[in-house]
Design an enzyme around this catalytic site. Structure first.
Site, PDB file in Angstrom:
ATOM      1  N   GLY A   1      39.786  47.615 -44.059  1.00 31.71           N
ATOM      2  CA  GLY A   1      39.280  48.181 -45.298  1.00 31.71           C
ATOM      3  C   GLY A   1      38.278  49.303 -45.129  1.00 31.71           C
TER       4      GLY A   1
ATOM      5  N   SER B   1      38.104  50.067 -54.934  1.00 34.50           N
ATOM      6  CA  SER B   1      36.665  50.077 -55.228  1.00 34.50           C
ATOM      7  C   SER B   1      36.149  51.474 -55.519  1.00 34.50           C
ATOM      8  CB  SER B   1      35.895  49.479 -54.049  1.00 34.50           C
ATOM      9  OG  SER B   1      36.224  48.120 -53.881  1.00 34.50           O
ATOM     10  N   ASN B   2      36.660  52.476 -54.811  1.00 28.96           N
ATOM     11  CA  ASN B   2      36.159  53.832 -55.006  1.00 28.96           C
ATOM     12  C   ASN B   2      36.728  54.512 -56.239  1.00 28.96           C
ATOM     13  OD1 ASN B   2      34.360  54.348 -52.604  1.00 28.96           O
ATOM     14  ND2 ASN B   2      36.192  53.590 -51.602  1.00 28.96           N
TER      15      ASN B   2
ATOM     16  N   LYS C   1      43.934  43.504 -47.668  1.00 31.37           N
ATOM     17  CA  LYS C   1      42.969  44.534 -47.293  1.00 31.37           C
ATOM     18  C   LYS C   1      41.644  43.816 -47.081  1.00 31.37           C
ATOM     19  CE  LYS C   1      40.176  48.373 -48.933  1.00 31.37           C
ATOM     20  NZ  LYS C   1      39.746  49.209 -50.093  1.00 31.37           N
TER      21      LYS C   1
ATOM     22  N   SER D   1      37.829  44.309 -46.093  1.00 28.82           N
ATOM     23  CA  SER D   1      36.777  45.317 -45.973  1.00 28.82           C
ATOM     24  C   SER D   1      35.473  44.766 -45.427  1.00 28.82           C
ATOM     25  CB  SER D   1      36.517  45.947 -47.352  1.00 28.82           C
ATOM     26  OG  SER D   1      37.660  46.607 -47.829  1.00 28.82           O
TER      27      SER D   1
END
Length: 299
Positions: free
Chosen positions: A194, A49-50, A168, A170
């Site tokens: 996450g 996502s980042n 994962k 989150s």
């Protein structure tokens, strides 16, 4: 292959070997990746996502992974985000990620038609992707971004697939993470937290690692938290976890990628500009971000 902890954020990973846990931070172009990663790292995640992957074209996503692969020795593992909205597009992206050097694929839940993303639909989606993927698949549930939690029953069913090796998660619901650990315990399936905000709690209930945005700027500290948990030093782990909660919230839920990139600049890495429509922080937001780190002793 995956008995490791993955602690990436924007472009970061964590490696473990006989010398103990070590962190790496990946930013910028290939020369910088070589300088930071090769001496320190064993594996890393990219296009989570980042990594702003929703704002990249397909060719850009593949180029990022290809450049990272070229900058790393062959023994460094690379986990690449390959999720798309359609099953066919995800299959094609996953195959392409493998072709440019990814060792495993992290596949986020499709979400645009979230009202129709039932357990049956998601099981079908991930099964098809895993059936056709030449590399192992890691499930990725990030409801803050998708508005969709990958249902526990779907995770349990998918854990039986020989090419699906973990998740994962989150969402931050530690009871859910514990339930997934419990219900998949008979499978060779790994559960990863996450976020650094609930990393200690996740280790306490059986998770094997984390994929944490905060590790981009406090990588050594996140790895230290992992070491304390794995060695049973729970009191010290608790103290460190407390000091990581506010900074973690600041670079995730509160200020997101703009906040993460700003702190990377502060800590001597390259954060750089965000892709539109993401906007840079205002002066007031930047000051609030700085306070979250300074009040916990990190700045």
């Amino acid at each position: 292959m995956f008995r490791e902890d993955w602690i990436p954020g924007r472009l970061l990973g964590r490696g473990g070997n006989d010398d103990g846990p070590k962190c790496i931070i990946l930013t910028g172009e290939a020369p910088y990746i070589k300088e930071i990663v090769i001496p320190l790292g064993h594996s890393f995640v990219i296009q989570g996502s980042n990594g702003e992957f929703p704002f990249l074209t397909s060719s850009e996503r593949l180029e990022v992974v290809s450049r990272a692969r070229q900058a790393l020795p062959k023994d460094k593992l690379l986990l690449a985000g390959s999720g798309c909205e359609s099953t066919q597009a995800t299959v094609e992206m996953t195959v392409s990620m493998a072709q440019v050097g990814a060792d495993a694929a992290m596949v986020v839940t499709p979400c645009y038609y979230r009202g129709r993303m039932s357990s049956a639909a998601l099981i079908h989606h991930y099964t098809k992707v895993a059936d056709l993927s030449p590399i192992p698949v890691v499930l990725y549930s990030v409801p803050a971004n998708t508005g969709l939690d990958l249902p526990v029953d779907a995770v349990v069913t998918l854990s039986h697939h020989p090419n699906i090796v973990g998740i994962k998660d989150s969402g931050g619901d530690v009871t859910r993470i514990g339930l997934i650990v419990h219900k998949t315990r008979s499978q060779d399936f790994q559960v990863l937290a996450g976020s650094a905000g609930f990393l200690l709690a996740s280790y306490a209930i059986g998770a094997v690692g984390g994929v944490c945005a905060l590790a981009n700027v406090l990588g050594a500290q996140v790895c230290q938290l992992e070491r304390l948990c794995l060695t049973g030093q729970w009191e010290d782990a608790q103290k460190l976890q407390h000091r990581l909660i506010e900074p973690n919230t600041a670079v995730t839920r509160r200020f997101g990628i703009p906040g993460l990139k700003k702190t990377m600049d502060w800590f001597g890495y390259y954060g750089g500009p965000c892709r539109s429509p993401l906007q840079e922080l205002s002066p007031a937001q930047e000051e609030a971000l700085r306070l979250d780190f300074a009040s916990n002793g990190w700045l």
